[in-house]
Motif scaffolding. Structure first.
Motif, mmCIF file in Angstrom:
data_model
loop_
_atom_site.group_PDB
_atom_site.id
_atom_site.type_symbol
_atom_site.label_atom_id
_atom_site.label_comp_id
_atom_site.label_asym_id
_atom_site.label_seq_id
_atom_site.Cartn_x
_atom_site.Cartn_y
_atom_site.Cartn_z
ATOM 1 N N TYR A 83 53.524 52.743 25.396
ATOM 2 C CA TYR A 83 54.267 53.822 26.288
ATOM 3 C C TYR A 83 53.451 54.723 26.996
ATOM 4 O O TYR A 83 52.294 54.641 26.349
ATOM 5 C CB TYR A 83 55.298 54.288 25.554
ATOM 6 C CG TYR A 83 56.406 53.359 24.645
ATOM 7 C CD1 TYR A 83 57.039 52.408 25.565
ATOM 8 C CD2 TYR A 83 56.813 54.010 23.333
ATOM 9 C CE1 TYR A 83 57.873 51.663 25.217
ATOM 10 C CE2 TYR A 83 57.567 53.497 23.021
ATOM 11 C CZ TYR A 83 58.717 52.195 23.721
ATOM 12 O OH TYR A 83 59.289 51.695 22.647
ATOM 13 N N LEU A 125 62.070 49.194 21.637
ATOM 14 C CA LEU A 125 63.161 48.898 22.473
ATOM 15 C C LEU A 125 64.549 48.913 22.875
ATOM 16 O O LEU A 125 65.044 49.922 23.523
ATOM 17 C CB LEU A 125 62.435 47.499 23.784
ATOM 18 C CG LEU A 125 63.124 47.326 24.878
ATOM 19 C CD1 LEU A 125 62.571 48.997 26.440
ATOM 20 C CD2 LEU A 125 62.826 46.263 25.362
ATOM 21 N N TRP A 157 65.562 52.697 21.544
ATOM 22 C CA TRP A 157 66.052 53.407 22.960
ATOM 23 C C TRP A 157 66.830 53.210 23.437
ATOM 24 O O TRP A 157 67.492 54.180 24.170
ATOM 25 C CB TRP A 157 64.470 53.366 23.945
ATOM 26 C CG TRP A 157 63.871 54.627 24.203
ATOM 27 C CD1 TRP A 157 64.789 55.357 25.080
ATOM 28 C CD2 TRP A 157 62.390 54.652 25.072
ATOM 29 N NE1 TRP A 157 64.439 55.927 26.501
ATOM 30 C CE2 TRP A 157 62.640 55.597 25.723
ATOM 31 C CE3 TRP A 157 61.179 54.778 24.402
ATOM 32 C CZ2 TRP A 157 61.979 56.971 26.088
ATOM 33 C CZ3 TRP A 157 60.510 55.469 25.093
ATOM 34 C CH2 TRP A 157 60.837 56.453 26.091
ATOM 35 N N ARG A 183 58.273 55.158 29.069
ATOM 36 C CA ARG A 183 58.635 53.845 29.213
ATOM 37 C C ARG A 183 57.306 52.838 29.152
ATOM 38 O O ARG A 183 56.346 53.489 30.332
ATOM 39 C CB ARG A 183 59.242 53.220 29.893
ATOM 40 C CG ARG A 183 61.403 53.845 29.789
ATOM 41 C CD ARG A 183 61.790 53.357 28.295
ATOM 42 N NE ARG A 183 62.606 54.157 27.936
ATOM 43 C CZ ARG A 183 63.679 53.008 28.276
ATOM 44 N NH1 ARG A 183 63.181 51.418 27.852
ATOM 45 N NH2 ARG A 183 65.529 53.337 27.920
#
Length: 563
Positions: free
Chosen positions: A487, A439, A442, A539
Motif C-alpha cells: 500500500y 483487499l 477493505w 491503495r
C-alpha cells in the motif's frame, strides 16, 4: 563496483574512514556545538545561533516552500551556487550535531551548481524542473567516483563506477546531489548506527533515535540541512524517521520509482521489495519530486519500474469523489499487536476531529489478520538466516550488530541453514492470499462509509510511540503492514508529546511481550516535546491519490489547529 581491497583490521579501517570524513569538512565550517546534557538535548536552534550561516543563507535554508525555492532558482534570484552553499553549510552543522552524514563532497557539488548557473545565464532557461535544487541521498544511492559503504566496514573502498538510475535522472532534472546520509549496518533496523560512521541522533532530543534505516536523512532534513532527501523503505525506513523527526515522507508501491543501481541488503529477496521515497518539510516537496522523477520516464532505464506516468486524474481524487467531495477515512486506533502510547492516540483523535469538522466522515478501522501478516513478513525477511549480512561483515571481520543500544554489545549469532525453496515459495503463496483477503476486507467497508465507496484511506500510527531512546525501537509492524500489502502511504506531522496532557495510562491486558515492553517504556517527561506523526495509507500504486488525500488531511488539521 571496482575490486575490493584486501581485508585489514576492521576497527582501524573504520577509524581511518571516519577521519577522512572529518577532513572533508571545510575548517571554517566547524562550529563549537553543545555537548549532550540533560538541558541541551534539543539542538534545532543551533543552525540559526551558531553564527556560521549568514542571514541570507538562513533565509534560503528556512524556505520550506519548494515552489518558492525552485522559482527563485530558475529566475536567478538565488544562484544554484548560493543555494547549494547555504544548504551545505547547514548540512555540515547538522552533521556536527547529530552525526547524520557519510559522504561529503563540497567541491564536486559546487562545481555542479556552477554548471547550472552558467547554463541558465547563457541559455536563459533552466536545465529541468529541479534546476539548482540540492538533494540529499541515503547512503545506498551510488554516485560515480564515490564510495558506497552502506554501513559495512568491508565496503570501505568500494567506489561506484557509474551513477545509479535515480542519480542519473536527478542530474538530468537539474538537481544537485550534495551529501549522502547515514544508515544502520545491514539497513534492517529502525535506528541508525554502524561501525564505520557511528550513531545518528535525533535533533529534537539527542538522547533519542531519529529512526532508521533512513535516519541520517531524517536528522538532516529536520535541521533544514537539505530541502529534500531520498530514503528507502522495506519495513518503514522512510516513514519511521519521517515521523520521529517531524517530517513528511512518501512510501510508494513496489517499482513505482527507479531503484536500479542502488546498493542494498538482502539483494535477490523480491518477496517484499524495498522502495525509494522522498522526505521533506512539506507535502509539496514530495509531490514535486515524485512528479519530476516520473516525468523522466524511469521505466526506460529501470526494467522493473511500472510504466505509469504521473496521473493528474488520480491526483484530482477522481476515484474518491473529486477534490472537495466528502470522503470517509478509517482510523486504525490499534493494530491488535502493540497498543500506541497516549500522545499517538491523541494525535489520531485530533486528526479525526479535524476531518469531521471539515465535513468528512471518520470510522474505526477493523484490523484484519495482522498476526498472520506479521509472521509472514518476518519469516520472509529471515529466510536466508542472515547469510547476506554475515557475508558482508566477513569481508572485514567486523561483527554483526545485533543491538542498537549504546550500552549493550551483542555480537553473537547462531547460524542456521537457509530456507528450502519450497518453504519460501509457500510463504509467497501465503502472502498473495493475505493480500487478497485484506483487499476484500477493505472493499467490504463500503457498507459502512456512507459515500457509496469503500474507505478512501486509513489513518494509522507510524510507530506506537514517538522517537524513543537508542536501542528501544523494536516494533515496526504499523509500517511493515504496508510493505507486505504494498500500500502507498504518506507520513505527516500532527503534534508534539506534551508531558502534562499525555499522562501514562493504567496497564492494559498485554497481548505479548512486545506490547508490555512498549507500555513500560513510556514516560511523559522523557518523551516531552518530541514530534508525533501519523501515516495515511492508500491503495497499491496510488501515489498521486495518497499525496492528494494527505493534502486534504493536512489542510484540515492546520485549519483546526489555527482556531
Amino acid at each position: 563496483m571496482s575490486a575490493h581491497p584486501a581485508p585489514a583490521d576492521w576497527q582501524a579501517r573504520c577509524d581511518a574512514r571516519k577521519q577522512a570524513q572529518l577532513d572533508a569538512i571545510p575548517p571554517d565550517w566547524r562550529i563549537a556545538f553543545p555537548p549532550l546534557t540533560v538541558d541541551r538535548r534539543n539542538v534545532l536552534d543551533v543552525p540559526r545561533t551558531c553564527g556560521l550561516l549568514t542571514p541570507r543563507e538562513l533565509e534560503i535554508t528556512d524556505t520550506t516552500d519548494i515552489d518558492v525555492l525552485l522559482l527563485n532558482l530558475r529566475t536567478a534570484k538565488w544562484s544554484a551556487v548560493d543555494v547549494t552553499t547555504a544548504f551545505y553549510k547547514r548540512a555540515i552543522v547538522a552533521h556536527q550535531l547529530t552525526n547524520c552524514l557519510t559522504e561529503i563532497f563540497v567541491d564536486r557539488a559546487l562545481a555542479r551548481a556552477q554548471e547550472l548557473d552558467d547554463h541558465l545565464r547563457v541559455s536563459g532557461s533552466p536545465v529541468g524542473p529541479l534546476h539548482g535544487l540540492p538533494i540529499s541521498l541515503k547512503d545506498q544511492f551510488s554516485i560515480k567516483g564515490l564510495e558506497t559503504i552502506m554501513g559495512y566496514a568491508g565496503w570501505i573502498g568500494r567506489y561506484a563506477e557509474s551513477d545509479c538510475v535515480l542519480v542519473e535522472i536527478l542530474y538530468e532534472l537539474g538537481a544537485v546531489p550534495f551529501v549522502r546520509t547515514n544508515v544502520p549496518q545491514t539497513l534492517m533496523w529502525g535506528e541508525t548506527h554502524n561501525h564505520v560512521f557511528g550513531r545518528t541522533t535525533n535533533p529534537y532530543n539527542r538522547y533519542m533515535t531519529p529512526g532508521g534505516s533512513s535516519g541520517g536523512e531524517g536528522a538532516l532534513v529536520a535541521l533544514r540541512g537539505s530541502p529534500l532527501g531520498v530514503g528507502t523503505d522495506i519495513g518503514g525506513s522512510v516513514r519511521i524517521p519521517s515521523a520521529f523527526c517531524g517530517l513528511y515522507g512518501l512510501r510508494p508501491s513496489y517499482e513505482r520509482l527507479p531503484y536500479h543501481g542502488a546498493a542494498n541488503s538482502l539483494e535477490g529477496q523480491e518477496s517484499i521489495s524495498s522502495v525509494l521515497g522522498p522526505m521533506a518539510n512539506s507535502l509539496a516537496a514530495l509531490r514535486v519530486f515524485t512528479q519530476a522523477v516520473l516525468g523522466a520516464r524511469p521505466w526506460r532505464r529501470d526494467p522493473l519500474v511500472v510504466r505509469k506516468d504521473w496521473d493528474w486524474r488520480e491526483y484530482a481524487l477522481a476515484e474518491h469523489g473529486g477534490r472537495g467531495a466528502r470522503m470517509c477515512f478509517a482510523v486504525m486506533w490499534d493494530n491488535d499487536v502493540v497498543r500506541p502510547h497516549p500522545p499517538v492516540v491523541r494525535a489520531m483523535e485530533e486528526v479525526k476531529r479535524a476531518l469531521e469538522r471539515a465535513g468528512h466522515r471518520v470510522i474505526d478501522w477493523e484490523p484484519h489478520r495482522h498476526i498472520e501478516i506479521y509472521k509472514n513478513a518476518e519469516t520472509i525477511f529471515a529466510a536466508d538466516d542472515a547469510h547476506d549480512m554475515l557475508s558482508a561483515c566477513a569481508l572485514s571481520g567486523e561483527p554483526l550488530i545485533q543491538s542498537m543500544s549504546p550500552t549493550v554489545d551483542a555480537h553473537a549469532y547462531a547460524l542456521d541453514e537457509p530456507f528450502a525453496r519450497t518453504v519460501l515459495w509457500q510463504l509467497h503463496k501465503e502472502k498473495r492470499a493475505l493480500r487478497k483477503s485484506h483487499l476484500d476486507h477493505w472493499e467490504a467497508t463500503a457498507a459502512r462509509t456512507g459515500t457509496g465507496r469503500a474507505v478512501d484511506a486509513i489513518i494509522s500510527p507510524v510507530e506506537p510511540y514517538a522517537a524513543c531512546p537508542h536501542g528501544c525501537n523494536s516494533d515496526a509492524f504499523y509500517t511493515t503492514l504496508c510493505n507486505v500489502l504494498d500500500y502507498a502511504a504518506v507520513v505527516f506531522p500532527v503534534t508534539h508529546v506534551d508531558g502534562a496532557r499525555d499522562a501514562a495510562q493504567p496497564p492494559h491486558a498485554f497481548r505479548n511481550q512486545e506490547d508490555k515492553a512498549v507500555y513500560e517504556m513510556y514516560d511523559p517527561q522523557l518523551f516531552h516535546g518530541l514530534p508525533v506523526g501519523l501515516q495515511l495509507i492508500g491503495r497499491t500504486l496510488e501515489e498521486e491519490g495518497v499525496l492528494a488525500m494527505a493534502e486534504v488531511v493536512d489542510a484540515a488539521l492546520k485549519a483546526a489547529q489555527s482556531t
